[in-house]
Write an enzyme that holds these catalytic residues in place. Structure first.
Site, PDB file in Angstrom:
ATOM      1  N   GLU A   1       0.829  -1.196   0.000  1.00  0.00           N
ATOM      2  CA  GLU A   1       0.000   0.000   0.000  1.00  0.00           C
ATOM      3  C   GLU A   1       0.869   1.254   0.000  1.00  0.00           C
ATOM      4  O   GLU A   1       1.994   1.247   0.502  1.00  0.00           O
ATOM      5  CB  GLU A   1      -0.894   0.025   1.253  1.00  0.00           C
ATOM      6  CG  GLU A   1      -1.749  -1.213   1.427  1.00  0.00           C
ATOM      7  CD  GLU A   1      -2.395  -1.291   2.795  1.00  0.00           C
ATOM      8  OE1 GLU A   1      -3.197  -2.226   3.003  1.00  0.00           O
ATOM      9  OE2 GLU A   1      -2.096  -0.438   3.663  1.00  0.00           O
TER      10      GLU A   1
ATOM     11  N   LYS B   1       2.450   4.554   1.219  1.00  0.00           N
ATOM     12  CA  LYS B   1       2.715   5.190   2.513  1.00  0.00           C
ATOM     13  C   LYS B   1       2.570   6.691   2.316  1.00  0.00           C
ATOM     14  O   LYS B   1       3.395   7.330   1.677  1.00  0.00           O
ATOM     15  CB  LYS B   1       4.105   4.864   3.044  1.00  0.00           C
ATOM     16  CG  LYS B   1       4.321   5.410   4.461  1.00  0.00           C
ATOM     17  CD  LYS B   1       5.689   5.160   4.987  1.00  0.00           C
ATOM     18  CE  LYS B   1       5.747   5.550   6.464  1.00  0.00           C
ATOM     19  NZ  LYS B   1       5.232   6.916   6.737  1.00  0.00           N
TER      20      LYS B   1
ATOM     21  N   GLU C   1      -5.214   7.281   7.299  1.00  0.00           N
ATOM     22  CA  GLU C   1      -4.461   8.530   7.263  1.00  0.00           C
ATOM     23  C   GLU C   1      -5.340   9.596   6.637  1.00  0.00           C
ATOM     24  O   GLU C   1      -6.263   9.299   5.877  1.00  0.00           O
ATOM     25  CB  GLU C   1      -3.190   8.378   6.418  1.00  0.00           C
ATOM     26  CG  GLU C   1      -2.197   7.376   6.929  1.00  0.00           C
ATOM     27  CD  GLU C   1      -0.984   8.031   7.554  1.00  0.00           C
ATOM     28  OE1 GLU C   1      -0.776   9.242   7.335  1.00  0.00           O
ATOM     29  OE2 GLU C   1      -0.252   7.330   8.262  1.00  0.00           O
TER      30      GLU C   1
ATOM     31  N   PHE D   1      -6.988   2.253   5.625  1.00  0.00           N
ATOM     32  CA  PHE D   1      -6.258   1.028   5.292  1.00  0.00           C
ATOM     33  C   PHE D   1      -6.598  -0.142   6.203  1.00  0.00           C
ATOM     34  O   PHE D   1      -6.034  -1.226   6.063  1.00  0.00           O
ATOM     35  CB  PHE D   1      -4.744   1.254   5.291  1.00  0.00           C
ATOM     36  CG  PHE D   1      -4.192   1.923   6.526  1.00  0.00           C
ATOM     37  CD1 PHE D   1      -4.172   1.287   7.748  1.00  0.00           C
ATOM     38  CD2 PHE D   1      -3.650   3.187   6.427  1.00  0.00           C
ATOM     39  CE1 PHE D   1      -3.645   1.895   8.871  1.00  0.00           C
ATOM     40  CE2 PHE D   1      -3.104   3.810   7.540  1.00  0.00           C
ATOM     41  CZ  PHE D   1      -3.108   3.159   8.769  1.00  0.00           C
TER      42      PHE D   1
ATOM     43  N   ARG E   1       6.060  -2.302  17.206  1.00  0.00           N
ATOM     44  CA  ARG E   1       6.604  -2.264  15.851  1.00  0.00           C
ATOM     45  C   ARG E   1       7.144  -3.644  15.498  1.00  0.00           C
ATOM     46  O   ARG E   1       8.338  -3.901  15.603  1.00  0.00           O
ATOM     47  CB  ARG E   1       7.696  -1.204  15.758  1.00  0.00           C
ATOM     48  CG  ARG E   1       7.205   0.217  15.971  1.00  0.00           C
ATOM     49  CD  ARG E   1       8.327   1.201  15.765  1.00  0.00           C
ATOM     50  NE  ARG E   1       7.932   2.560  16.078  1.00  0.00           N
ATOM     51  CZ  ARG E   1       7.391   3.418  15.226  1.00  0.00           C
ATOM     52  NH1 ARG E   1       7.171   3.032  13.986  1.00  0.00           N
ATOM     53  NH2 ARG E   1       7.080   4.628  15.578  1.00  0.00           N
TER      54      ARG E   1
ATOM     55  N   LYS F   1       7.501  -0.697   6.575  1.00  0.00           N
ATOM     56  CA  LYS F   1       7.492   0.488   5.718  1.00  0.00           C
ATOM     57  C   LYS F   1       8.795   0.566   4.926  1.00  0.00           C
ATOM     58  O   LYS F   1       9.879   0.293   5.442  1.00  0.00           O
ATOM     59  CB  LYS F   1       7.268   1.752   6.540  1.00  0.00           C
ATOM     60  CG  LYS F   1       8.239   1.964   7.688  1.00  0.00           C
ATOM     61  CD  LYS F   1       7.808   3.159   8.523  1.00  0.00           C
ATOM     62  CE  LYS F   1       8.715   3.342   9.735  1.00  0.00           C
ATOM     63  NZ  LYS F   1       8.291   4.461  10.599  1.00  0.00           N
TER      64      LYS F   1
END
Length: 503
Positions: free
Chosen positions: A210, A212, A261, A296, A367, A373
């Site tokens: 996807e 970012k 976002e 998302f 994380r 990412k």
């Protein structure tokens, strides 16, 4: 009844050791001694947080206080909570005088060590959000439970003191009673950096790739006609983002929780500056600059919680509910197509891509490797520890930044370098004023900050160094932007910095 001095001594033990096990043992030992009425307050204090949030006391007020300490410890945890609540309730005419009187009365009951602890707590210097992981393990140990149910309950409640009280008072059954509640924000799942796209793709058998976005994280809750919008740090911004509220209210559902976002676009459809988007979060009046949402994830839909469902199921629900607001990306692209998506994201003005494991559940606050990412340049979110006064054309401005990485074991941020590069005249003026407001102490050359301001740094890499306590130093670091949407708990850890060592 536990005294404040017990918390202070435990906090000192935690600060004095680098051993995660020793920190956990010390905190768990104190938690196990607490009365139920003391758990919430003591948990917040041990995490370096002011119970209930800020009390409206500035560092200038604290620095002006000179109160003789008590001869011996007598201040209880409960008394501290009552004093903080009193401070928080002071307002109106004469509030400065009454606030000073209340602070003086509190400090008069405290020993010298307790006074130092309270002043740092009230001034924000004890805030070490990175202690969160240690606190979860300590609560679990004190309650005789595995860490995972504590971590999950914290994800769903968003409040560590509330989670600790449930674990210590009701055990596993109480923790299992926490569920996703529409209208109460869930702590967000985070992505960790990957060295490159191929590495990220190799880590999962099936993935979603996807865009970012260079936007701000939002979490949207809808219950009938009631819609609430929260930031990454769970702050409610509903009143400032009416266009997002209206859009979500128009979706074909009764209840939903969406993760995504938002960003502002220019007339050509390209993203505006990050600062433009964040400016809307603090707006008191509607602005002409509209925000566009890109979702998302779908965590709940029409009475069904989806947190534990694999990502592929959550994305299917999102596609049914809001296909037009789905973030651009593709499911299971091959390496060549994934590279094309990456290039398309960059060409559209975005930061890169996020590669997500389609079989993963939603694990908030950590994380891990389920979300990775990938960006074309190296960046780190670091904590500003201090700034030095500039020279030459920067005379009169705070310029050279001291940068720290989060300590995952709960200590203060570890310094990893300095930089004065990338600072525009506008940023120099802003940070000079802002840093003075956040000052913990100053000397002739340097202003030392309360460590809660996050800045995004671009760098060429890192190298081994004995100069800084983390054992690494940044190479060719420059400021990209400040991140008001993040707190110190969401900065990159020293482990993430060390992982960038070449070879």
């Amino acid at each position: 009844m536990v005294l404040l001095i017990d918390v202070v001594r435990t906090s000192g033990e935690v600060a004095a050791t680098r051993s995660r096990a020793a920190k956990t043992t010390a905190i768990a030992g104190l938690l196990a001694r607490l009365d139920r009425t003391e758990v919430r307050t003591a948990t917040a204090l041990l995490a370096g947080e002011l119970p209930g949030g800020r009390a409206g006391v500035g560092w200038a007020t604290l620095a002006a206080l000179d109160v003789p300490p008590a001869d011996g410890p007598r201040l209880t945890v409960g008394a501290v909570q009552r004093a903080v609540d009193e401070l928080r309730g002071i307002s109106g005419s004469g509030s400065n005088r009454r606030r000073t009187e209340a602070l003086t009365a509190l400090l008069a009951e405290a020993t010298a060590d307790e006074q130092e602890f309270l002043l740092r707590l009230l001034g924000g210097e004890l805030r070490q959000g990175a202690l969160e992981g240690v606190m979860i393990e300590s609560v679990a140990s004190a309650a005789g439970l595995p860490a995972e149910p504590v971590r999950r309950a914290f994800m769903l409640s968003g409040q560590l003191p509330v989670t600790a009280e449930a674990a210590l008072a009701g055990g596993r059954a109480a923790l299992d009673g926490f569920h996703l509640q529409v209208g109460r924000p869930v702590r967000p799942m985070l992505a960790s950096p990957a060295a490159d796209l191929d590495t990220a793709l190799d880590e999962s058998a099936a993935s979603s790739v996807e865009y970012k976005l260079d936007g701000a994280r939002i979490q949207v809750h809808r219950n009938g006609e009631h819609v609430r919008v929260f930031t990454r740090t769970l702050r409610d911004i509903t009143s400032n983002v009416g266009e997002l509220v209206d859009l979500v209210r128009g979706l074909d559902c009764e209840t939903a929780v969406l993760d995504g976002e938002t960003l502002a676009l220019d007339d050509s459809g390209r993203p505006r500056r990050f600062q433009d988007t964040m400016g809307r979060f603090g707006a008191q009046q509607p602005r002409d600059l509209l925000l566009h949402p890109y979702f998302f994830d779908c965590l709940h839909l029409d009475g069904t919680d989806l947190l534990d469902r694999p990502l592929r199921d959550r994305l299917a629900a999102l596609s049914r509910l809001a296909p037009e607001q789905r973030i651009p990306g593709e499911l299971n692209p091959g390496p060549e197509r994934a590279a094309e998506v990456f290039d398309e994201a960059l060409a559209a003005g975005h930061e890169g891509v996020v590669v997500k494991d389609l079989d993963s559940g939603y694990a908030a606050g950590r994380r891990g490797r389920a979300w990775r990412k990938v960006k074309p340049e190296h960046t780190l979110d670091l904590v500003v520890l201090a700034a030095e006064w500039g020279h030459g054309r920067r005379t009169g401005y705070l310029s050279n930044l001291h940068l720290g990485a989060r300590d995952p074991d709960g200590g203060p941020p570890l310094m990893v370098g300095k930089t004065f590069k990338g600072l525009t005249d506008e940023l120099l003026a802003w940070q000079t004023a802002e840093f003075r407001r956040r000052s913990a102490r100053e000397d002739d050359w340097t202003v030392h900050l309360v460590p809660d301001l996050v800045v995004e740094i671009e760098l060429d890499g890192v190298q081994v160094s004995t100069r800084y306590p983390g054992g690494v130093a940044l190479r060719f670091a420059r400021v990209l932007r400040y991140r008001p949407d993040k707190d110190a708990a969401q900065a990159d850890s020293i482990e993430a910095v060390r992982a960038m060592l070449r070879g």
